[in-house]
Design a protein around this motif. Sequence first.
Motif, PDB file in Angstrom:
ATOM      1  N   ARG A   1       0.823  -1.211   0.000  1.00 52.10           N
ATOM      2  CA  ARG A   1       0.000   0.000   0.000  1.00 52.10           C
ATOM      3  C   ARG A   1       0.858   1.263   0.000  1.00 52.10           C
ATOM      4  O   ARG A   1       0.374   2.353   0.310  1.00 52.10           O
ATOM      5  N   ALA A   2       2.122   1.137  -0.366  1.00 52.49           N
ATOM      6  CA  ALA A   2       3.056   2.244  -0.219  1.00 52.49           C
ATOM      7  C   ALA A   2       2.730   3.428  -1.110  1.00 52.49           C
ATOM      8  O   ALA A   2       3.212   4.540  -0.863  1.00 52.49           O
ATOM      9  N   ALA A   3       1.926   3.225  -2.158  1.00 49.19           N
ATOM     10  CA  ALA A   3       1.540   4.354  -3.011  1.00 49.19           C
ATOM     11  C   ALA A   3       0.653   5.348  -2.268  1.00 49.19           C
ATOM     12  O   ALA A   3       0.601   6.528  -2.632  1.00 49.19           O
ATOM     13  N   ASP A   4      -0.044   4.891  -1.238  1.00 45.82           N
ATOM     14  CA  ASP A   4      -0.826   5.801  -0.405  1.00 45.82           C
ATOM     15  C   ASP A   4       0.138   6.599   0.471  1.00 45.82           C
ATOM     16  O   ASP A   4       0.990   6.014   1.138  1.00 45.82           O
ATOM     17  N   PRO A   5       0.033   7.929   0.483  1.00 47.37           N
ATOM     18  CA  PRO A   5       1.018   8.734   1.211  1.00 47.37           C
ATOM     19  C   PRO A   5       1.150   8.369   2.683  1.00 47.37           C
ATOM     20  O   PRO A   5       2.266   8.283   3.209  1.00 47.37           O
ATOM     21  N   ALA A   6       0.033   8.157   3.367  1.00 39.93           N
ATOM     22  CA  ALA A   6       0.100   7.824   4.791  1.00 39.93           C
ATOM     23  C   ALA A   6       0.759   6.466   5.000  1.00 39.93           C
ATOM     24  O   ALA A   6       1.604   6.294   5.896  1.00 39.93           O
ATOM     25  N   ALA A   7       0.377   5.483   4.183  1.00 42.89           N
ATOM     26  CA  ALA A   7       0.980   4.156   4.305  1.00 42.89           C
ATOM     27  C   ALA A   7       2.455   4.198   3.950  1.00 42.89           C
ATOM     28  O   ALA A   7       3.289   3.549   4.602  1.00 42.89           O
ATOM     29  N   GLY A   8       2.822   4.965   2.918  1.00 40.08           N
ATOM     30  CA  GLY A   8       4.223   5.077   2.537  1.00 40.08           C
ATOM     31  C   GLY A   8       5.066   5.692   3.632  1.00 40.08           C
ATOM     32  O   GLY A   8       6.191   5.237   3.912  1.00 40.08           O
ATOM     33  N   ALA A   9       4.542   6.734   4.282  1.00 40.70           N
ATOM     34  CA  ALA A   9       5.279   7.366   5.384  1.00 40.70           C
ATOM     35  C   ALA A   9       5.437   6.403   6.555  1.00 40.70           C
ATOM     36  O   ALA A   9       6.515   6.320   7.178  1.00 40.70           O
ATOM     37  N   ALA A  10       4.374   5.673   6.873  1.00 40.98           N
ATOM     38  CA  ALA A  10       4.444   4.701   7.963  1.00 40.98           C
ATOM     39  C   ALA A  10       5.432   3.585   7.636  1.00 40.98           C
ATOM     40  O   ALA A  10       6.180   3.122   8.509  1.00 40.98           O
ATOM     41  N   LEU A  11       5.441   3.154   6.370  1.00 39.50           N
ATOM     42  CA  LEU A  11       6.383   2.110   5.963  1.00 39.50           C
ATOM     43  C   LEU A  11       7.822   2.577   6.148  1.00 39.50           C
ATOM     44  O   LEU A  11       8.655   1.851   6.706  1.00 39.50           O
ATOM     45  N   ARG A  12       8.117   3.775   5.710  1.00 49.48           N
ATOM     46  CA  ARG A  12       9.497   4.269   5.833  1.00 49.48           C
ATOM     47  C   ARG A  12       9.907   4.405   7.296  1.00 49.48           C
ATOM     48  O   ARG A  12      11.066   4.142   7.650  1.00 49.48           O
ATOM     49  N   ALA A  13       8.979   4.800   8.143  1.00 48.21           N
ATOM     50  CA  ALA A  13       9.293   4.866   9.573  1.00 48.21           C
ATOM     51  C   ALA A  13       9.619   3.473  10.114  1.00 48.21           C
ATOM     52  O   ALA A  13      10.571   3.292  10.894  1.00 48.21           O
ATOM     53  N   GLY A  14       8.838   2.485   9.698  1.00 50.61           N
ATOM     54  CA  GLY A  14       9.112   1.114  10.129  1.00 50.61           C
ATOM     55  C   GLY A  14      10.409   0.578   9.567  1.00 50.61           C
ATOM     56  O   GLY A  14      11.169  -0.111  10.265  1.00 50.61           O
ATOM     57  N   LEU A  15      10.712   0.881   8.300  1.00 49.00           N
ATOM     58  CA  LEU A  15      11.969   0.438   7.698  1.00 49.00           C
ATOM     59  C   LEU A  15      13.166   1.009   8.453  1.00 49.00           C
ATOM     60  O   LEU A  15      14.183   0.327   8.641  1.00 49.00           O
ATOM     61  N   ALA A  16      13.041   2.267   8.885  1.00 47.18           N
ATOM     62  CA  ALA A  16      14.139   2.887   9.625  1.00 47.18           C
ATOM     63  C   ALA A  16      14.408   2.142  10.927  1.00 47.18           C
ATOM     64  O   ALA A  16      15.569   1.934  11.320  1.00 47.18           O
ATOM     65  N   VAL A  17      13.336   1.722  11.619  1.00 41.87           N
ATOM     66  CA  VAL A  17      13.516   0.951  12.853  1.00 41.87           C
ATOM     67  C   VAL A  17      14.185  -0.382  12.550  1.00 41.87           C
ATOM     68  O   VAL A  17      15.110  -0.810  13.256  1.00 41.87           O
TER      69      VAL A  17
END
Length: 377
Positions: A158-174
């Motif tokens: 769902r990364a094309a959705d801006p909110a989901a993409g931002a949440a994904l990147r935050a999780g990837l950073a962790v």
Amino acid sequence: VRRSFGTSGRRVGIVSSESQGWAPVVSGPIVVAALERVALLAGRPRATPRRVRHDLGGGGAGLAVVCEQLDRCRPGAGWRAMAESWLAAAEAGADRPQVTAPGLFGGLGGPVFAAWVLEPERPARATAIAPRVDDPRAGPELDLISGLTGTCTNLLGRAADPAAGAALRAGLAVLCRSAEPGVWTRSGLAHGVAGPLALLSLAFAAGLRVNGQRAAIERLIALLGEYRQDDAWGPNWRAGADSRAAHGSWCAGAPGIARALWLAGDALDDEATRALAVDALAAVLARPDRQRLVDRAPGLCHGLAGLLQVTVRFAHDTGDPRWGAAATRLTEELLVRHPTPGDAGPGLLDGAAGVILALLAATTATPPRWDRALLLA
């Protein structure tokens, strides 16, 4: 079976509008037997309860996934309506105050993943896809089954959705920060190092990147090297720091680890890591039953269906005919050793749903979108 699953002539398969780029890797008379087994296990489309267990691993979300795959294989037979019904029942089961965990397989993430399988653009419940972005200190908070890796797996589609993409990147950073000694006590794909390795690699290959991601992938490959415990057949891994070699299953052993290494090698264009992945799977397939320790179980998680699905993915990615031959042998073993799922039930991870999905992936022209939940693609 010819009426139900479209088999005909010398080439047996299921016609699908999604088949471009995906073809059966299993051939010969065993395909007819496999599709007969699918028909037996699936039965016919039928009414479903209004509320069921919500989880992906053994509940209604997993049943929605298998019904949707059956619909893709044979559109118009009634499986889509059954998939929608199972998803609605799973969502009703999740809509309870005590169901709060976000996990992919046992938590709120299960219905979200099933909704993505049914329709990738379908809205998701924000509470289920919001990752915990504080820094967990232990593997269970980070793993694929119930932790951050599973939550990010849901977000990846769902990364094309801006909110989901931002949440994904935050999780990837962790997860990048977790790529350090002492954080992980297990090696396997479901609960260990291989899970975040596969996820970070899939995201990297898709252009979804955060600072330090390449270095984190390289560190996780190195961490897996610390768990290696090769045997007479080739590369193998211990389940944990002080344990013996893991069972040769998707969840804990060399098949899932091999797939994670392949995805990492592919993302970084690292031929040595891809070669290790190939050698690892070849070693699994060469081991006798008593060393492989999955042949007595049918399911995706601990059994032959999971090994079959990993082998099918290698067959498609490499084009090497030996993997198609191996998938054919595994299909034969699965059908002979496990005529029914036994006492495992209908679920996706250990039961009939997982067996159906693996058999369809091996014998039909319909891509297995569902195995994103296993981080195989």
